[in-house]
Design an enzyme around this catalytic site. Structure first.
Site, PDB file in Angstrom:
ATOM      1  CG  HIS A 100      -0.116   0.014   2.502  1.00 30.71           C
ATOM      2  ND1 HIS A 100       0.454   1.158   3.022  1.00 30.71           N
ATOM      3  CD2 HIS A 100       0.256  -0.990   3.319  1.00 30.71           C
ATOM      4  CE1 HIS A 100       1.122   0.865   4.109  1.00 30.71           C
ATOM      5  NE2 HIS A 100       1.035  -0.440   4.320  1.00 30.71           N
ATOM      6  CD  GLU A 205       2.249  -5.381   8.069  1.00 30.42           C
ATOM      7  OE1 GLU A 205       2.420  -6.545   7.628  1.00 30.42           O
ATOM      8  OE2 GLU A 205       3.063  -4.468   7.854  1.00 30.42           O
TER       9      GLU A 205
HETATM   10  C1  LIG Z   1       5.312  -6.098  11.386  1.00 26.87           C
HETATM   11  O1  LIG Z   1       5.397  -5.182  10.318  1.00 26.87           O
HETATM   12  C2  LIG Z   1       6.033  -3.966  10.645  1.00 26.87           C
HETATM   13  C3  LIG Z   1       5.955  -3.110   9.439  1.00 26.87           C
HETATM   14  O2  LIG Z   1       4.660  -2.670   9.269  1.00 26.87           O
HETATM   15  C4  LIG Z   1       7.454  -4.223  11.074  1.00 26.87           C
HETATM   16  O3  LIG Z   1       8.055  -3.019  11.461  1.00 26.87           O
HETATM   17  C5  LIG Z   1       7.464  -5.203  12.229  1.00 26.87           C
HETATM   18  O4  LIG Z   1       8.768  -5.538  12.559  1.00 26.87           O
HETATM   19  C6  LIG Z   1       6.702  -6.450  11.871  1.00 26.87           C
HETATM   20  N1  LIG Z   1       6.615  -7.330  13.009  1.00 26.87           N
HETATM   21  C7  LIG Z   1       6.765  -8.641  12.904  1.00 26.87           C
HETATM   22  C8  LIG Z   1       6.617  -9.422  14.158  1.00 26.87           C
HETATM   23  O5  LIG Z   1       6.989  -9.175  11.841  1.00 26.87           O
END
Ligand SMILES: *[C@@H]1O[C@H](CO)[C@@H](O)[C@H](O)[C@H]1NC(C)=O
Ligand SMILES: *[C@@H]1O[C@H](CO)[C@@H](O)[C@H](O)[C@H]1NC(C)=O
Ligand SMILES: *[C@@H]1O[C@H](CO)[C@@H](O)[C@H](O)[C@H]1NC(C)=O
Ligand SMILES: *[C@@H]1O[C@H](CO)[C@@H](O)[C@H](O)[C@H]1NC(C)=O
Ligand SMILES: *[C@@H]1O[C@H](CO)[C@@H](O)[C@H](O)[C@H]1NC(C)=O
Ligand SMILES: *[C@@H]1O[C@H](CO)[C@@H](O)[C@H](O)[C@H]1NC(C)=O
Length: 389
Positions: A100, A205
């Site tokens: 997005h 997400e």
């Molecule tokens: C989840 O996504 C965000 C980006 O939107 C990132 O900064 C974060 O580290 C991610 N967390 C995991 C647990 O993957």
């Protein structure tokens, strides 16, 4: 071969078994972003023809028509040939994964700094000036989606690209808006599939305690885009976000595997070619999907899109339902005292795990586990054996 598929994640432990396993691999040699030498930070998809490498393919050989075809036309024919030449249990598809455009939550994270954002601000719905609960696109994000739109139109006109046969999007508002701006109003060839995306829960997400990961209800999504398809089993309220526990990387990877399995099975059932597929999702989730697909790490900037040539091989394997627990995330109840990597709350208050906002949707069991009827390669220990670890 019997396949049991759950349309929606099962909460709690279940021991269903499916007798097939789809093994995904990324086929390299076609796109720049698959090469170790391509830098994701500086790669601009719309300046590089989506990264499609200029080369000849097996399908070009002894084919005089090739010289009048564009790279994208020849690539489409190559993918068709790969499918024709492969056994029945092997399919090749090209997925265009689009992140997005910039959302209000991205702006707020930049404004407060990531530690203070994670520790406090992201757990609120907004700051009085802007709202970031299920954040909408900012004006910059709208422009990025417009760039993607213009690029697709150029590809259609100049490259004679085959437009996606199927469209999917995350249910979060920023993705709905991005997909809408990118694909609405394109002047497509007459035989193209209509842009009528399917909203899929599991393309969302990574589910953190941030309110930007909490989606609106189904009625809201339907009212926004009445002609779009909302997948069967999609709940009115968000059953996955609870503001207390967060999906771990391992839990997210199983979800990513599940959603790829659902899409491959769904497209196969339609019995049409369905070689090109568009997915509008998020940075964390696309990263997770790429890892499940055996693609190298490749971070997308807001609004960026990359194609991936995927080989999917269906194997006869017993696969148990896979359950992964979520983790509790602590945060502050007031803006944090410091901007260090860890949460140091004001006046030495201890971080808490209670909600800062009121929500209607809370998981029945707050710490999960959330289960999916699929498994990761690392969960399969040997052929014919259930391999949950
Ligand atoms: C989840 O996504 C965000 C980006 O939107 C990132 O900064 C974060 O580290 C991610 N967390 C995991 C647990 O993957
Ligand atoms: C999946 O495919 C890859 C690449 O072809 C192969 O190395 C791997 O062994 C396969 N996994 C299984 C479980 O067969
Ligand atoms: C591919 O060739 C075209 C000209 O035919 C050129 O404009 C383009 O930059 C080349 N792309 C790459 C990735 O080399
Ligand atoms: C809310 O956050 C935005 C940045 O996203 C900032 O411009 C604005 O000043 C903030 N509002 C308040 C009241 O702090
Ligand atoms: C969808 O995109 C079109 C074209 O950019 C725009 O006119 C319309 O307002 C958008 N719809 C929504 C609900 O955002
Ligand atoms: C859906 O959410 C909207 C606000 O986003 C609210 O006004 C509406 O009452 C909700 N509908 C249902 C059926 O929960």
């Amino acid at each position: 071969m019997k396949i049991l598929l759950l349309p929606f994640p099962v909460l709690g432990l279940v021991a269903l078994v499916q007798a097939s396993y789809i093994n995904y691999t990324t086929v390299t040699g076609y796109f720049m972003q698959d090469e170790a030498s391509t830098n994701a930070d500086t790669f601009v998809y719309y300046e590089e023809n989506f990264g499609l490498i200029n080369r000849t393919y097996a399908a070009d050989l002894n084919n005089p028509a090739s010289k009048d075809m564009t790279q994208w036309q020849r690539f489409y024919r190559e993918v068709s040939l790969l499918n024709q030449l492969s056994p029945n249990n092997v399919e090749y598809k090209v997925f265009f994964f689009g992140r997005h455009g910039d959302g209000y939550h991205n702006d707020a994270q930049a404004y407060y700094g990531t530690p203070a954002w994670n520790c406090y601000w992201a757990e609120l719905n907004g700051n009085g000036t802007i709202s970031w609960y299920d954040a909408a696109l900012s004006p910059a994000g709208i422009s990025q989606a417009q760039i993607a739109h213009d690029f697709w139109q150029w590809l259609i006109n100049d490259q004679k690209i085959h437009t996606p046969d199927a469209y999917y999007t995350s249910p979060l508002t920023r993705c709905l808006e991005t997909a809408n701006i990118t694909f609405t109003g394109l002047d497509m060839p007459k035989d193209s599939s209509e842009f009528k995306p399917t909203v899929k829960e599991l393309f969302r997400e990574n589910i953190s305690i941030h309110t930007c990961d909490n989606r609106h209800n189904k009625t809201y999504i339907h009212d926004m885009f009445p002609s779009w398809i909302i997948e069967a089993g999609f709940s009115e309220n968000d059953k996955l976000w609870n503001g207390v526990t967060a999906e771990t990387d391992a839990a997210e990877a199983v979800r990513s595997k599940m959603v790829m399995d659902e899409v491959f099975l769904q497209l196969k059932m339609k019995q049409t070619s369905n070689l090109f597929v568009s997915v509008t999702s998020h940075s964390g989730e696309i990263g997770s999907l790429l890892s499940v697909l055996g693609h190298r790490t490749f971070s997308l900037n807001t609004g960026a899109v990359i194609p991936v040539l995927i080989k999917a091989e269906t194997l006869e394997r017993d696969v148990a339902t896979t359950c992964k627990t979520w983790s509790v995330s602590a945060h502050c109840t007031a803006p944090p005292a410091t901007s260090l990597a860890s949460c140091v709350c004001a006046a030495s208050a201890a971080p808490v795990t209670t909600l800062l906002v009121t929500v209607t949707s809370v998981l029945p069991t707050e710490t999960g586990p959330v289960c999916y009827n699929t498994a990761l390669p690392t969960d399969i220990v040997q052929a014919g054996r259930v391999g949950r670890v």
